[in-house]
Scaffold this motif. Structure first.
Motif, PDB file in Angstrom:
ATOM      1  N   TYR A  21       2.877 -14.375 -12.912  1.00 26.62           N
ATOM      2  CA  TYR A  21       3.219 -14.910 -14.231  1.00 26.62           C
ATOM      3  C   TYR A  21       4.671 -15.365 -14.305  1.00 26.62           C
ATOM      4  O   TYR A  21       4.988 -16.338 -14.992  1.00 26.62           O
ATOM      5  N   SER A  22       5.574 -14.713 -13.579  1.00 24.87           N
ATOM      6  CA  SER A  22       6.963 -15.186 -13.521  1.00 24.87           C
ATOM      7  C   SER A  22       7.028 -16.564 -12.870  1.00 24.87           C
ATOM      8  O   SER A  22       7.783 -17.438 -13.319  1.00 24.87           O
ATOM      9  N   THR A  23       6.222 -16.782 -11.846  1.00 24.54           N
ATOM     10  CA  THR A  23       6.151 -18.094 -11.204  1.00 24.54           C
ATOM     11  C   THR A  23       5.515 -19.114 -12.137  1.00 24.54           C
ATOM     12  O   THR A  23       6.022 -20.229 -12.283  1.00 24.54           O
ATOM     13  N   LEU A  24       4.424 -18.749 -12.783  1.00 26.67           N
ATOM     14  CA  LEU A  24       3.759 -19.658 -13.717  1.00 26.67           C
ATOM     15  C   LEU A  24       4.717 -20.094 -14.819  1.00 26.67           C
ATOM     16  O   LEU A  24       4.804 -21.277 -15.144  1.00 26.67           O
ATOM     17  N   LEU A  25       5.439 -19.145 -15.384  1.00 24.05           N
ATOM     18  CA  LEU A  25       6.318 -19.422 -16.531  1.00 24.05           C
ATOM     19  C   LEU A  25       7.731 -19.823 -16.128  1.00 24.05           C
ATOM     20  O   LEU A  25       8.552 -20.121 -16.989  1.00 24.05           O
ATOM     21  N   LYS A  26       8.007 -19.831 -14.829  1.00 22.43           N
ATOM     22  CA  LYS A  26       9.283 -20.264 -14.263  1.00 22.43           C
ATOM     23  C   LYS A  26      10.463 -19.399 -14.698  1.00 22.43           C
ATOM     24  O   LYS A  26      11.598 -19.872 -14.762  1.00 22.43           O
ATOM     25  N   ARG A  27      10.200 -18.122 -14.966  1.00 24.31           N
ATOM     26  CA  ARG A  27      11.296 -17.212 -15.322  1.00 24.31           C
ATOM     27  C   ARG A  27      10.796 -15.776 -15.366  1.00 24.31           C
ATOM     28  O   ARG A  27       9.604 -15.521 -15.444  1.00 24.31           O
ATOM     29  N   LYS A  28      11.739 -14.867 -15.334  1.00 26.68           N
ATOM     30  CA  LYS A  28      11.432 -13.439 -15.424  1.00 26.68           C
ATOM     31  C   LYS A  28      11.083 -13.095 -16.877  1.00 26.68           C
ATOM     32  O   LYS A  28      11.424 -13.827 -17.798  1.00 26.68           O
ATOM     33  N   PRO A  29      10.444 -11.950 -17.096  1.00 21.35           N
ATOM     34  CA  PRO A  29      10.097 -11.546 -18.462  1.00 21.35           C
ATOM     35  C   PRO A  29      11.339 -11.360 -19.344  1.00 21.35           C
ATOM     36  O   PRO A  29      12.421 -11.039 -18.856  1.00 21.35           O
ATOM     37  N   ASP A  30      11.136 -11.551 -20.631  1.00 17.85           N
ATOM     38  CA  ASP A  30      12.198 -11.315 -21.609  1.00 17.85           C
ATOM     39  C   ASP A  30      12.320  -9.839 -21.963  1.00 17.85           C
ATOM     40  O   ASP A  30      13.382  -9.395 -22.406  1.00 17.85           O
ATOM     41  N   PHE A  31      11.254  -9.077 -21.769  1.00 24.38           N
ATOM     42  CA  PHE A  31      11.224  -7.693 -22.232  1.00 24.38           C
ATOM     43  C   PHE A  31      10.264  -6.902 -21.354  1.00 24.38           C
ATOM     44  O   PHE A  31       9.117  -7.304 -21.161  1.00 24.38           O
ATOM     45  N   SER A  32      10.747  -5.805 -20.791  1.00 25.35           N
ATOM     46  CA  SER A  32       9.920  -4.903 -19.984  1.00 25.35           C
ATOM     47  C   SER A  32      10.261  -3.474 -20.395  1.00 25.35           C
ATOM     48  O   SER A  32      11.061  -2.798 -19.745  1.00 25.35           O
ATOM     49  N   PRO A  33       9.654  -2.982 -21.478  1.00 23.20           N
ATOM     50  CA  PRO A  33      10.059  -1.691 -22.024  1.00 23.20           C
ATOM     51  C   PRO A  33       9.637  -0.471 -21.200  1.00 23.20           C
ATOM     52  O   PRO A  33      10.239   0.580 -21.325  1.00 23.20           O
ATOM     53  N   HIS A  34       8.615  -0.622 -20.361  1.00 26.68           N
ATOM     54  CA  HIS A  34       8.156   0.496 -19.546  1.00 26.68           C
ATOM     55  C   HIS A  34       7.354  -0.040 -18.372  1.00 26.68           C
ATOM     56  O   HIS A  34       7.015  -1.224 -18.314  1.00 26.68           O
ATOM     57  N   GLU A  35       7.060   0.834 -17.453  1.00 20.84           N
ATOM     58  CA  GLU A  35       6.310   0.461 -16.261  1.00 20.84           C
ATOM     59  C   GLU A  35       4.933  -0.084 -16.643  1.00 20.84           C
ATOM     60  O   GLU A  35       4.285   0.406 -17.567  1.00 20.84           O
ATOM     61  N   GLY A  36       4.512  -1.134 -15.945  1.00 21.04           N
ATOM     62  CA  GLY A  36       3.177  -1.692 -16.172  1.00 21.04           C
ATOM     63  C   GLY A  36       3.060  -2.594 -17.379  1.00 21.04           C
ATOM     64  O   GLY A  36       1.951  -2.876 -17.834  1.00 21.04           O
ATOM     65  N   PHE A  37       4.197  -3.090 -17.903  1.00 18.25           N
ATOM     66  CA  PHE A  37       4.150  -3.926 -19.107  1.00 18.25           C
ATOM     67  C   PHE A  37       5.344  -4.872 -19.110  1.00 18.25           C
ATOM     68  O   PHE A  37       6.470  -4.462 -18.842  1.00 18.25           O
ATOM     69  N   ALA A  38       5.101  -6.140 -19.428  1.00 16.07           N
ATOM     70  CA  ALA A  38       6.172  -7.135 -19.529  1.00 16.07           C
ATOM     71  C   ALA A  38       5.781  -8.186 -20.558  1.00 16.07           C
ATOM     72  O   ALA A  38       4.590  -8.438 -20.781  1.00 16.07           O
ATOM     73  N   GLU A  39       6.795  -8.809 -21.171  1.00 15.01           N
ATOM     74  CA  GLU A  39       6.560  -9.838 -22.192  1.00 15.01           C
ATOM     75  C   GLU A  39       7.494 -11.022 -22.004  1.00 15.01           C
ATOM     76  O   GLU A  39       8.651 -10.858 -21.640  1.00 15.01           O
TER      77      GLU A  39
END
Length: 131
Positions: A21-39
């Motif tokens: 998904y980082s490749t698809l969206l061309k960037r790292k997540p904006d928010f990763s509050p805990h393991e196993g989850f990113a936004e």
């Protein structure tokens, strides 16, 4: 009053999915509050969440508006090994579109406005800037 939205897809291999998904969206997540989850905030108030878990069968598609659908098709086929990315268009529909699957079976897609003036107006209205 609704003022924000989130859409979530689940991935059985979170680390591989995070990279995909980082490749698809061309960037790292904006928010990763805990393991196993990113936004990612795709547009103001519109969030795509990826979470570790069992993917839902036949979910989606989530379609993302793009400036050049052919360019994006070439990129995801090359960088993400996406197959079965067929473009569709109908005279009465103002966009051309395509749907493909991530490696976990979640349906993702792109769409592009056919009319360049309409496309530019949409971009300016939503993002507050021109192409």
């Amino acid at each position: 009053m609704i003022y924000e939205m989130t859409i979530q897809v689940r991935l059985s291999d979170f680390e591989e999915g995070l990279h995909w998904y980082s490749t698809l969206l061309k960037r790292k997540p904006d928010f990763s509050p805990h393991e196993g989850f990113a936004e990612w905030e795709l547009l103001p108030g519109c969030w795509l969440q990826v979470a570790e878990g069992n993917p839902s069968l036949n979910s989606g598609p989530i379609r993302l508006g793009v400036i050049d659908i052919e360019e994006e098709r070439n990129r995801v086929q090359e960088q993400l090994n996406v197959e079965n990315f067929n473009l569709h268009s109908r005279e009465e529909v103002p966009v051309k579109w395509a749907t493909f699957s991530d490696p976990w079976g979640n349906q993702i897609g792109f769409f592009e406005y056919k009319n360049e003036v309409e496309k530019t107006e949409k971009i300016q209205a939503i993002l507050g800037k021109s192409q």
